[in-house]
Write a protein that holds these residues in place. Sequence first.
Motif, PDB file in Angstrom:
ATOM      1  N   ASN A 186      85.569  78.248  49.141  1.00 25.88           N
ATOM      2  CA  ASN A 186      84.715  77.149  48.699  1.00 25.88           C
ATOM      3  C   ASN A 186      85.077  76.773  47.264  1.00 25.88           C
ATOM      4  N   GLU A 188      85.472  73.895  45.761  1.00 27.89           N
ATOM      5  CA  GLU A 188      84.726  72.833  45.095  1.00 27.89           C
ATOM      6  C   GLU A 188      83.454  73.380  44.459  1.00 27.89           C
ATOM      7  N   ARG A 189      82.735  74.242  45.179  1.00 32.82           N
ATOM      8  CA  ARG A 189      81.523  74.847  44.617  1.00 32.82           C
ATOM      9  C   ARG A 189      81.861  75.711  43.405  1.00 32.82           C
ATOM     10  N   ARG A 192      82.707  73.412  40.418  1.00 29.07           N
ATOM     11  CA  ARG A 192      81.547  72.752  39.818  1.00 29.07           C
ATOM     12  C   ARG A 192      80.727  73.739  38.991  1.00 29.07           C
ATOM     13  N   GLU A 193      80.566  74.945  39.508  1.00 27.11           N
ATOM     14  CA  GLU A 193      79.808  75.952  38.759  1.00 27.11           C
ATOM     15  C   GLU A 193      80.542  76.352  37.480  1.00 27.11           C
TER      16      GLU A 193
END
Length: 203
Positions: A186, A188-189, A192-193
């Motif tokens: 994951n 993208e997650r 972003r974090e």
Amino acid sequence: MTRNMRRVGRPSSTSKEQILAVALQLAQQHDLAALSLRQLAKELGISPTSLYRYFENKQQLLTAIGESVLSVDVSALPAGLSHAQRLEKLLDQLRQQVLAVPGLLPQFNNTLPAEAMVATIAALAEPIKAIQVEDSLAVRHAQSLLWMTLGFALFESSSSQASVSGQFLDLPAQLQSTSKHLELENHERLWRELVERNIRGIC
């Protein structure tokens, strides 16, 4: 020749920009380590001798590709963004450009595009300076954000390979309490974090 790629001209009309554009196309579609000046000349429809007028060797070509990939376009940012949003958009832009050329970062041992990297650090530092951060600290923040982005892109590219991600599946029991929370796919997650944490710490 690749189906959607057109030849860009004969030696009399071929420019360095056109050569670099086709080189980037080839780098995005194939293994960058396997890219050769002879292959590039063939794709352009020019002789290798003509190509050497612009790039004396592959090292120069790789440096030029790196300069293109590691340059950010501030003018492409939408109007009305906050300083934190401008910084996030620039980091997103940089990440996508690096991911578009697989194998680019490992080629930097002898072809580091230092000028482009410093210019990108300067661009990243501007929205940080705008929130009244002292110049030298803003540049160091920007430098860390650049290293963060390149490091994440390298992780993202390598962890997408089954041979790499599979190494995290069969770990000793004492590590499984940690490994079960890892997110190797994951991206993208995770990105972003990571961006949120780092920008929040600055802005």
